[in-house]
Design an enzyme around this catalytic site. Sequence first.
Site, short mmCIF file in Angstrom:
data_model
loop_
_atom_site.label_atom_id
_atom_site.label_comp_id
_atom_site.label_asym_id
_atom_site.label_seq_id
_atom_site.Cartn_x
_atom_site.Cartn_y
_atom_site.Cartn_z
N GLU A 148 0.87 -1.04 0.00
CA GLU A 148 -0.18 -0.11 -0.22
C GLU A 148 1.04 1.32 -0.11
O GLU A 148 1.96 1.00 0.22
CB GLU A 148 -0.80 0.13 1.19
CG GLU A 148 -0.35 -0.16 2.48
CD GLU A 148 -0.59 0.84 3.71
OE1 GLU A 148 -1.07 1.83 3.36
OE2 GLU A 148 -0.70 0.49 4.73
N LYS A 198 -3.47 -1.11 13.57
CA LYS A 198 -2.97 0.07 14.23
C LYS A 198 -3.26 0.16 15.75
O LYS A 198 -4.04 -0.44 16.34
CB LYS A 198 -3.80 1.49 13.61
CG LYS A 198 -3.88 1.74 12.46
CD LYS A 198 -4.49 3.24 12.08
CE LYS A 198 -5.17 3.06 11.02
NZ LYS A 198 -5.95 4.19 10.28
N1 PSU Z 1 -1.51 1.77 10.45
C1 PSU Z 1 -0.76 2.80 10.81
N2 PSU Z 1 -1.05 3.95 9.97
C2 PSU Z 1 -1.62 4.21 8.96
C3 PSU Z 1 -2.33 3.16 8.44
C4 PSU Z 1 -2.20 1.94 9.20
O1 PSU Z 1 -0.07 2.45 11.62
O2 PSU Z 1 -1.84 5.27 8.38
C5 PSU Z 1 -3.25 3.27 7.29
C6 PSU Z 1 -3.24 2.13 6.24
O3 PSU Z 1 -3.15 2.31 5.01
C7 PSU Z 1 -4.53 1.49 6.56
C8 PSU Z 1 -5.32 2.65 7.01
O4 PSU Z 1 -4.97 0.71 5.41
O5 PSU Z 1 -4.62 3.59 7.59
C9 PSU Z 1 -6.78 2.72 7.51
O6 PSU Z 1 -7.42 3.68 7.55
P1 PSU Z 1 -9.07 3.71 8.14
O7 PSU Z 1 -8.86 3.29 9.67
O8 PSU Z 1 -9.14 5.14 7.80
O9 PSU Z 1 -9.86 2.76 7.40
#
Ligand code: PSU
Length: 299
Positions: free
Chosen positions: A22, A156
């Site tokens: 990604e 995360k």
């Molecule tokens: N994990 C992290 N930092 C991030 C992400 C994940 O520690 O920035 C990113 C990844 O690209 C993941 C996205 O797919 O955040 C998910 O975002 P959301 O919670 O808005 O779906």
Amino acid sequence: MIVVGDEVRTALSTGNAVVALESTIFSTLGLPSPANAEALQLCSTAIRNMGAVPALTAVLDGVIYAGVPEELQDRVLASSVKVAARDLATASSRRLPEGATTVSSAVVIADSVGIDVFATGGIGGVHREVELTGDISADLDAIARHQVLVVSAGAKAFLDLPRTLEYLETQSVPVVGWQTDYFPAFYVRNSGLEVPHRVDDARSAARLHLSRKNLGQAGTLLVVPIPLGAELDAAEIDEVIEISLAELREQQISGPRVTPYVLAKLEEITAGESVSANLALAEQNALVAAEVAVEIAAQ
Ligand code: PSU
Ligand code: MN
């Protein structure tokens, strides 16, 4: 339209291993410069050293890439627009100049061009206080719908991990510990939560993915703990997260601004150690993903 990079296309047509990446993690939204460029370099090199080809996903001038050409990668690093699965079609039709893919969009791209394995740092998941916000990352459904093996260090750092695991169970996504029986917690090796499955080598992970495919089932989540030497202190991380989330609540900040806020706070309080930890786990995930991709290609 998806453009497959030359090297990726050759690898796919000759049955060689490819690992999709990604790009949010490598953009201004994921890591501070120059750590973002370093992370991309570390992951790409790790994948190549294992004998696989990296396929960086992103949107540039409305073109969806599986394998961004090297000369265009600086634009991905500078991107500040997050493109999730729901945003892919509009990013393309409106010719978005630079869009960083999340896990959800990258998995869609990988599946549609026939890439079996994907690596990232941490996936999105079910947020704390989901009962108030309804915030569940589209990453989870994307993994559940696409035949891609996703390699991550868990989710995360500031999510609701038990609920994330429950949701993955509901969606029939097997969560598989890489040489562990526990779900990792990103900066920390062990969240204390058990995972339902475990593999100890790349061949077993490859077999699992292929048997899911044979059954007509979709994605698998392979979780790899952060390397021992790079692990951060669990209590310190928890404290910073609690403080950040309270501040966000006070300032009524929610949605996409949450992640950058918490990451910046963690960087400040750990004096940059959270960034080094992020690089170490991303590189390791890329390495494991490449090892599994090579095994899949060999079967
Ligand atoms: N994990 C992290 N930092 C991030 C992400 C994940 O520690 O920035 C990113 C990844 O690209 C993941 C996205 O797919 O955040 C998910 O975002 P959301 O919670 O808005 O779906
Ligand atoms: Mn969300």
